[in-house]
Design a protein around this motif. Sequence first.
Motif, PDB file in Angstrom:
ATOM      1  N   ALA A 195       0.836  -1.209   0.000  1.00 49.91           N
ATOM      2  CA  ALA A 195       0.000   0.000   0.000  1.00 49.91           C
ATOM      3  C   ALA A 195       0.868   1.256   0.000  1.00 49.91           C
ATOM      4  O   ALA A 195       0.577   2.219  -0.716  1.00 49.91           O
ATOM      5  N   ILE A 227      -7.808   0.204  -1.090  1.00 50.07           N
ATOM      6  CA  ILE A 227      -7.485   1.488  -1.700  1.00 50.07           C
ATOM      7  C   ILE A 227      -8.433   1.618  -2.884  1.00 50.07           C
ATOM      8  O   ILE A 227      -8.505   0.714  -3.719  1.00 50.07           O
ATOM      9  N   THR A 234      -8.140   5.836   0.724  1.00 48.89           N
ATOM     10  CA  THR A 234      -7.766   4.585   1.373  1.00 48.89           C
ATOM     11  C   THR A 234      -8.747   4.345   2.510  1.00 48.89           C
ATOM     12  O   THR A 234      -9.249   5.288   3.122  1.00 48.89           O
TER      13      THR A 234
END
Length: 160
Positions: free
Chosen positions: A75, A104, A97
């Motif tokens: 991420a 996401i 997010t």
Amino acid sequence: MRNLSLQDAFGVQPTDQQSHFVFSEKKRKLYCGGFGSGKTWAGALATLVNTIRCKGKSDSILVSPSYSLAWETQAKAILDLDQQFFDHCGQRLVLRTNRQRSEIVMLNGSRLLIRSATRAQTSLRGINAGFAWLDESEACAHPEDTYMLLQGRLRCPNGP
């Protein structure tokens, strides 16, 4: 969006090996290398390229040995590339997010589902995706089983 070079879009130029991996249209691909060889960066870039290619019609699964590692590596790499894209192009790729939902959400509507290999049997259940990225597979308790589970989730006809 106009066609941009990676240098123009992100301010970096991948190695030849990374470019081959990122832009390969093969159904299954592997980028293997030593520590610091840019595997995670190449995986993040390949994820973004595939997300753009699918035009919001498919979700992706990002899997690491643990949730914390997935957020700290995969991420983070996606969000770093989004920031670089914004710095160079003035546009975002990421809409938001959501750590609670472990995803996401991209501007084109695609979702990047952040999952752990620790409980892959339950965390991957019921997902239809067009793309998957398994990072740090050597640290997974059962990497072959995780890979096979991911293969079963890749059943979205709108995937890249």
